[in-house]
Scaffold this motif. Structure first.
Motif, PDB file in Angstrom:
ATOM      1  N   HIS A 113       6.706  19.523   2.897  1.00  0.00           N
ATOM      2  CA  HIS A 113       6.069  18.411   3.607  1.00  0.00           C
ATOM      3  C   HIS A 113       4.636  18.770   3.980  1.00  0.00           C
ATOM      4  CE1 HIS A 113       5.113  16.238   7.460  1.00  0.00           C
ATOM      5  NE2 HIS A 113       5.349  15.247   6.643  1.00  0.00           N
ATOM      6  N   THR A 114       3.691  17.935   3.565  1.00  0.00           N
ATOM      7  CA  THR A 114       2.273  18.115   3.887  1.00  0.00           C
ATOM      8  C   THR A 114       1.785  16.866   4.610  1.00  0.00           C
ATOM      9  OG1 THR A 114       1.978  19.468   1.899  1.00  0.00           O
ATOM     10  CG2 THR A 114      -0.014  18.609   2.948  1.00  0.00           C
ATOM     11  N   PRO A 115       1.618  16.916   5.934  1.00  0.00           N
ATOM     12  CA  PRO A 115       1.305  15.702   6.696  1.00  0.00           C
ATOM     13  C   PRO A 115       0.102  14.926   6.173  1.00  0.00           C
ATOM     14  CG  PRO A 115       1.861  17.493   8.182  1.00  0.00           C
ATOM     15  CD  PRO A 115       1.783  18.091   6.806  1.00  0.00           C
ATOM     16  N   LEU A 116      -0.937  15.637   5.740  1.00  0.00           N
ATOM     17  CA  LEU A 116      -2.152  14.957   5.295  1.00  0.00           C
ATOM     18  C   LEU A 116      -1.878  14.040   4.102  1.00  0.00           C
ATOM     19  CD1 LEU A 116      -5.114  14.927   6.209  1.00  0.00           C
ATOM     20  CD2 LEU A 116      -5.580  16.689   4.502  1.00  0.00           C
ATOM     21  N   ASP A 117      -0.898  14.412   3.271  1.00  0.00           N
ATOM     22  CA  ASP A 117      -0.565  13.591   2.101  1.00  0.00           C
ATOM     23  C   ASP A 117      -0.033  12.221   2.501  1.00  0.00           C
ATOM     24  OD1 ASP A 117      -1.304  15.661   0.446  1.00  0.00           O
ATOM     25  OD2 ASP A 117       0.739  16.242  -0.093  1.00  0.00           O
ATOM     26  N   ASN A 118       0.544  12.113   3.704  1.00  0.00           N
ATOM     27  CA  ASN A 118       1.145  10.850   4.113  1.00  0.00           C
ATOM     28  C   ASN A 118       0.150   9.697   4.079  1.00  0.00           C
ATOM     29  OD1 ASN A 118       3.398  12.380   4.626  1.00  0.00           O
ATOM     30  ND2 ASN A 118       3.246  12.266   6.851  1.00  0.00           N
ATOM     31  N   PHE A 119      -1.098   9.996   4.352  1.00  0.00           N
ATOM     32  CA  PHE A 119      -2.108   8.933   4.409  1.00  0.00           C
ATOM     33  C   PHE A 119      -2.393   8.329   3.035  1.00  0.00           C
ATOM     34  CE2 PHE A 119      -3.126  11.660   8.114  1.00  0.00           C
ATOM     35  CZ  PHE A 119      -2.984  10.713   9.120  1.00  0.00           C
ATOM     36  N   CYS A 120      -1.990   9.009   1.964  1.00  0.00           N
ATOM     37  CA  CYS A 120      -2.255   8.498   0.611  1.00  0.00           C
ATOM     38  C   CYS A 120      -1.579   7.158   0.362  1.00  0.00           C
ATOM     39  CB  CYS A 120      -1.812   9.509  -0.443  1.00  0.00           C
ATOM     40  SG  CYS A 120      -2.799  11.008  -0.506  1.00  0.00           S
ATOM     41  N   LYS A 121      -0.523   6.842   1.126  1.00  0.00           N
ATOM     42  CA  LYS A 121       0.147   5.569   0.888  1.00  0.00           C
ATOM     43  C   LYS A 121      -0.766   4.382   1.194  1.00  0.00           C
ATOM     44  CE  LYS A 121       3.619   6.479   3.637  1.00  0.00           C
ATOM     45  NZ  LYS A 121       4.874   6.395   4.450  1.00  0.00           N
ATOM     46  N   LEU A 122      -1.855   4.619   1.931  1.00  0.00           N
ATOM     47  CA  LEU A 122      -2.801   3.525   2.183  1.00  0.00           C
ATOM     48  C   LEU A 122      -3.441   3.035   0.889  1.00  0.00           C
ATOM     49  CD1 LEU A 122      -4.643   4.732   5.420  1.00  0.00           C
ATOM     50  CD2 LEU A 122      -2.482   3.498   5.201  1.00  0.00           C
ATOM     51  N   ARG A 123      -3.425   3.857  -0.159  1.00  0.00           N
ATOM     52  CA  ARG A 123      -3.976   3.448  -1.453  1.00  0.00           C
ATOM     53  C   ARG A 123      -3.269   2.214  -2.016  1.00  0.00           C
ATOM     54  NH1 ARG A 123      -8.876   5.611  -3.187  1.00  0.00           N
ATOM     55  NH2 ARG A 123      -8.979   7.874  -2.855  1.00  0.00           N
ATOM     56  N   LEU A 124      -2.067   1.918  -1.561  1.00  0.00           N
ATOM     57  CA  LEU A 124      -1.371   0.763  -2.126  1.00  0.00           C
ATOM     58  C   LEU A 124      -2.118  -0.534  -1.860  1.00  0.00           C
ATOM     59  CD1 LEU A 124       0.336  -1.229   0.038  1.00  0.00           C
ATOM     60  CD2 LEU A 124       1.681   0.847   0.286  1.00  0.00           C
ATOM     61  N   TRP A 125      -2.966  -0.542  -0.814  1.00  0.00           N
ATOM     62  CA  TRP A 125      -3.753  -1.750  -0.544  1.00  0.00           C
ATOM     63  C   TRP A 125      -4.837  -1.974  -1.613  1.00  0.00           C
ATOM     64  CZ3 TRP A 125      -1.004   0.080   3.590  1.00  0.00           C
ATOM     65  CH2 TRP A 125      -0.388  -0.887   4.393  1.00  0.00           C
ATOM     66  N   GLN A 126      -5.035  -0.993  -2.488  1.00  0.00           N
ATOM     67  CA  GLN A 126      -5.960  -1.148  -3.606  1.00  0.00           C
ATOM     68  C   GLN A 126      -5.285  -1.647  -4.880  1.00  0.00           C
ATOM     69  OE1 GLN A 126      -7.426   3.121  -3.225  1.00  0.00           O
ATOM     70  NE2 GLN A 126      -9.351   2.093  -3.715  1.00  0.00           N
ATOM     71  N   LEU A 127      -3.981  -1.721  -4.888  1.00  0.00           N
ATOM     72  CA  LEU A 127      -3.260  -2.049  -6.108  1.00  0.00           C
ATOM     73  C   LEU A 127      -3.461  -3.499  -6.535  1.00  0.00           C
ATOM     74  CD1 LEU A 127       0.079  -0.129  -5.426  1.00  0.00           C
ATOM     75  CD2 LEU A 127      -1.589   0.378  -7.235  1.00  0.00           C
ATOM     76  N   ASP A 128      -3.185  -3.735  -7.822  1.00  0.00           N
ATOM     77  CA  ASP A 128      -3.371  -5.057  -8.424  1.00  0.00           C
ATOM     78  C   ASP A 128      -2.084  -5.874  -8.388  1.00  0.00           C
ATOM     79  OD1 ASP A 128      -2.308  -3.149 -10.092  1.00  0.00           O
ATOM     80  OD2 ASP A 128      -3.371  -3.792 -11.887  1.00  0.00           O
ATOM     81  N   TYR A 129      -1.488  -5.974  -7.205  1.00  0.00           N
ATOM     82  CA  TYR A 129      -0.329  -6.831  -6.981  1.00  0.00           C
ATOM     83  C   TYR A 129      -0.658  -7.804  -5.854  1.00  0.00           C
ATOM     84  CZ  TYR A 129       2.211  -3.122  -9.493  1.00  0.00           C
ATOM     85  OH  TYR A 129       2.627  -2.203 -10.416  1.00  0.00           O
ATOM     86  N   GLU A 130       0.079  -8.904  -5.808  1.00  0.00           N
ATOM     87  CA  GLU A 130      -0.091  -9.853  -4.709  1.00  0.00           C
ATOM     88  C   GLU A 130       0.697  -9.410  -3.476  1.00  0.00           C
ATOM     89  OE1 GLU A 130       0.938 -13.794  -5.936  1.00  0.00           O
ATOM     90  OE2 GLU A 130      -0.440 -13.760  -7.649  1.00  0.00           O
ATOM     91  N   ARG A 131       1.892  -8.890  -3.714  1.00  0.00           N
ATOM     92  CA  ARG A 131       2.749  -8.479  -2.599  1.00  0.00           C
ATOM     93  C   ARG A 131       3.493  -7.207  -2.971  1.00  0.00           C
ATOM     94  NH1 ARG A 131       5.216 -14.198  -0.213  1.00  0.00           N
ATOM     95  NH2 ARG A 131       3.247 -15.358  -0.353  1.00  0.00           N
ATOM     96  N   VAL A 132       3.669  -6.368  -1.979  1.00  0.00           N
ATOM     97  CA  VAL A 132       4.265  -5.056  -2.198  1.00  0.00           C
ATOM     98  C   VAL A 132       5.296  -4.780  -1.104  1.00  0.00           C
ATOM     99  CG1 VAL A 132       3.697  -2.615  -1.800  1.00  0.00           C
ATOM    100  CG2 VAL A 132       2.447  -3.909  -3.531  1.00  0.00           C
ATOM    101  N   VAL A 133       6.366  -4.118  -1.492  1.00  0.00           N
ATOM    102  CA  VAL A 133       7.280  -3.504  -0.532  1.00  0.00           C
ATOM    103  C   VAL A 133       7.189  -2.003  -0.764  1.00  0.00           C
ATOM    104  CG1 VAL A 133       9.670  -3.217   0.222  1.00  0.00           C
ATOM    105  CG2 VAL A 133       8.832  -5.481  -0.436  1.00  0.00           C
ATOM    106  N   PHE A 134       6.760  -1.278   0.257  1.00  0.00           N
ATOM    107  CA  PHE A 134       6.660   0.170   0.143  1.00  0.00           C
ATOM    108  C   PHE A 134       7.964   0.813   0.580  1.00  0.00           C
ATOM    109  CE2 PHE A 134       6.005   4.425   1.693  1.00  0.00           C
ATOM    110  CZ  PHE A 134       5.305   5.001   0.643  1.00  0.00           C
TER     111      PHE A 134
END
Length: 278
Positions: free
Chosen positions: A105-126
């Motif tokens: 577990h690397t806490p800093l990696d957790n923030f990478c999930k914010l990248r999903l707001w850059q994805l080319d989808y209309e709606r996402v379930v993470f």
């Protein structure tokens, strides 16, 4: 595609389930997650965000299962931010007294999930890579941004905190850049990493039922809350089902269910499984 993302293929449709893989352990978890989603017969795409720390061999099973792979860069955070959220400092300030965070577990990696707001989808379930989807949850694509379940695993006092293992989102680059500005503000420190940040960024977050993100410790801490017939997403917080750990015997039925999904065979109907009292 937005800067910092390198997809292996274009998007196939407006809706997607998205998970994050930052090492080989979480890639193994994602393999079971992808299979669990496929059992629900969802028509939505399954997208795996992965960092450069994941090797090709670990990613190959996910591609073979048909997941869309999107390589991502770490967030462009400052040296001060990175130091504040380093593993030793985070775990030193807030020791885990209820369970054990795995060594990978690397806490800093957790923030990478914010990248999903850059994805080319209309709606996402993470969905975190240490979850299993036990029943179809496609209804969540029609929920607003931002929906998440409370972090319930010990008592009613847990309800005021959000758990970011399952949430709904509407990708938008403008949202992503507003997040970056808020995330790495001078002196910023997010004690529960992405969970603290998302709860502050979306202060009016909509609460999902705990059955949409049932944390494994409910099995022995709040057994009256456990209902196989109602659980839609099972979340292996703290210790992971592919590890040897001190709570493995207490969580054996949950671990066996995860292993069946990882193998892709002999997957039981959860409604037929015995409850914790048994």
């Amino acid at each position: 595609m937005t800067e910092g993302l390198r997809p292996a293929a274009p998007a196939c449709g407006p809706f997607a389930y998205v998970t994050l893989v930052t090492n080989a352990d979480f890639a193994l978890g994602a393999k079971a997650l992808v299979r669990s989603l496929q059992v629900t017969a969802t028509p939505a795409e399954i997208c795996v965000l992965h960092t450069g720390g994941v090797g090709a061999a670990a990613l190959a099973p996910l591609a073979d299962l048909g997941a869309r792979l999107v390589e991502i860069d770490l967030l462009p955070t400052s040296d001060a931010f990175n130091a504040a959220h380093a593993r030793d400092r985070i775990h030193g300030l807030a020791p885990f007294t209820k369970g054990e965070k795995p060594a990978f577990h690397t806490p800093l990696d957790n923030f990478c999930k914010l990248r999903l707001w850059q994805l080319d989808y209309e709606r996402v379930v993470f969905l975190d890579a240490d979850t299993l989807v036990l029943r179809n949850i496609d209804r969540l694509f029609h929920y607003p941004e931002f929906c998440a379940a409370p972090n319930v695993y010990e008592s009613l006092g847990d309800f005021h905190r959000m758990n970011s293992g399952v949430f709904t989102a509407r990708p938008n680059p403008e949202t992503f850049y507003r997040m970056l500005a808020r995330l790495d503000a001078p002196g910023a420190f997010w004690r529960r990493t992405d969970q603290s940040f998302l709860q502050e960024f979306f202060p009016d977050w909509h609460g999902l039922p705990v059955f949409d993100n049932m944390l494994q410790y409910v099995w022995f801490n709040l057994p009256d809350l456990w209902s196989w017939a109602d659980i839609r997403v099972l979340h292996f917080q703290y210790e992971k089902p592919w590890q040897d750990h001190a709570k493995a015997d207490r969580l054996r039925p949950l671990i066996e269910l995860w292993r069946a999904h990882e193998r892709g065979e002999d997957i039981p109907d959860p409604a037929t499984l015995p409850g914790p009292a048994a």
